[in-house]
Enzyme design. Sequence first.
Site, PDB file in Angstrom:
ATOM      1  N   THR A  50      -1.596 -10.880   5.090  1.00 45.29           N
ATOM      2  CA  THR A  50      -2.536  -9.941   4.737  1.00 45.29           C
ATOM      3  C   THR A  50      -4.056 -10.842   5.020  1.00 45.29           C
ATOM      4  O   THR A  50      -5.401 -10.410   5.355  1.00 45.29           O
ATOM      5  CB  THR A  50      -2.679  -8.187   4.360  1.00 45.29           C
ATOM      6  OG1 THR A  50      -2.190  -7.571   4.382  1.00 45.29           O
ATOM      7  CG2 THR A  50      -3.928  -7.638   5.075  1.00 45.29           C
ATOM      8  N   TYR A 138       8.664 -13.080  -2.824  1.00 49.25           N
ATOM      9  CA  TYR A 138       8.386 -12.180  -1.286  1.00 49.25           C
ATOM     10  C   TYR A 138       8.994 -12.101  -0.273  1.00 49.25           C
ATOM     11  O   TYR A 138       9.598 -12.705   0.530  1.00 49.25           O
ATOM     12  CB  TYR A 138       6.506 -12.346  -0.463  1.00 49.25           C
ATOM     13  CG  TYR A 138       5.565 -12.051   0.143  1.00 49.25           C
ATOM     14  CD1 TYR A 138       6.738 -10.613   0.627  1.00 49.25           C
ATOM     15  CD2 TYR A 138       4.870 -12.999   0.781  1.00 49.25           C
ATOM     16  CE1 TYR A 138       5.458 -10.012   1.848  1.00 49.25           C
ATOM     17  CE2 TYR A 138       4.257 -12.453   1.796  1.00 49.25           C
ATOM     18  CZ  TYR A 138       4.971 -11.081   2.018  1.00 49.25           C
ATOM     19  OH  TYR A 138       3.720 -10.910   3.133  1.00 49.25           O
ATOM     20  N   LYS A 166       8.180  -7.690  -3.574  1.00 53.88           N
ATOM     21  CA  LYS A 166       7.488  -7.584  -2.219  1.00 53.88           C
ATOM     22  C   LYS A 166       8.577  -7.230  -1.488  1.00 53.88           C
ATOM     23  O   LYS A 166       9.289  -8.501  -0.935  1.00 53.88           O
ATOM     24  CB  LYS A 166       6.321  -8.861  -1.724  1.00 53.88           C
ATOM     25  CG  LYS A 166       5.453  -7.953  -1.079  1.00 53.88           C
ATOM     26  CD  LYS A 166       4.221  -8.162  -0.494  1.00 53.88           C
ATOM     27  CE  LYS A 166       3.451  -7.444   0.289  1.00 53.88           C
ATOM     28  NZ  LYS A 166       2.443  -8.328   1.169  1.00 53.88           N
ATOM     29  N   VAL A 206       3.007  -3.007  -3.206  1.00 51.94           N
ATOM     30  CA  VAL A 206       1.669  -4.139  -2.769  1.00 51.94           C
ATOM     31  C   VAL A 206       1.260  -3.745  -1.065  1.00 51.94           C
ATOM     32  O   VAL A 206       1.372  -3.863  -0.146  1.00 51.94           O
ATOM     33  CB  VAL A 206       2.145  -5.287  -2.694  1.00 51.94           C
ATOM     34  CG1 VAL A 206       1.076  -6.411  -1.969  1.00 51.94           C
ATOM     35  CG2 VAL A 206       2.270  -5.889  -3.734  1.00 51.94           C
TER      36      VAL A 206
END
Length: 294
Positions: A50, A138, A166, A206
Amino acid sequence: MTPARPFGRALCAMITPFAPSGALDLDGAGELAVRLVADGCDGLVLSGTTGESPTTTDAEKAALVRAVREAVGPGPSVVAGVGTADTRHTAELARQAERAGADGLLVVTPYYSRPPQAAVEAHFLKVADATGLPVMVYDIPGRTGTRVEPATMLRLAAHPRIVAVKDCSYDLLGSARVIAESGLAYYSGCDELNLPLYAIGAAGYVSTVANVVPRPMRAVLDAFDAGDTAGAARLHARNLPLTELMMAAGLPGTVTAKALLGGTVREPLQPADRETADGLRKAYEALVQAESTV
């Protein structure tokens, strides 16, 4: 049992503000960070998907960490995205983030080269050894092309600084297994799965959608923690129309978040068209109205 929460519960995958010229807007980043923390975010994850990390320079990433750290002070967690397709480069970004004041590192699976699991494991271990900061793995195979398999994740959990994940794997079974068999703190990286993952022991989320509506996103976790599981499900359902438009309507969450917040995206991304922006605004206003009537 209460799961470990090394970075808090409610984290925002923060956008990176840019000026109309395309330059990094550090003042805007600090202002947004302060507002997100005031509205219930325990921490901020910078330079992730993002945050448009593929199109920011190493110097910009470090400057962003410094600006946000200064703006929010020592309390909220500041997690710096340092993932690249190059292990050496990732380790250097990790060291820069540590010097800039980050509390933790978000490290994505190396992309494009599609390394086998042994190489994926070696990558994360080398990056974790590069600094004294805790690491959030991640796992987002839809973007990287490579999954961090549950067996690999369980081995990584033995490293003292690999503490969190994540999770954008869309594998509830695999995630549940690792949550049950390790001490890793799982954070949902897919807003539609925030409550399902939390219900099976995740530490929190998140969230991209939290850029826009941090309080409604956190309210789901608050209700669940208070024992009101029916209320949590109701609040989760209330958030879904906006979540779907922001995350599952064909545009990156960066683009949809900036359509609501204002701001420039860097190419190759393009801003949302008027019709899309109007639909997002309608869903946003409906959610804000629903929140105000509770």
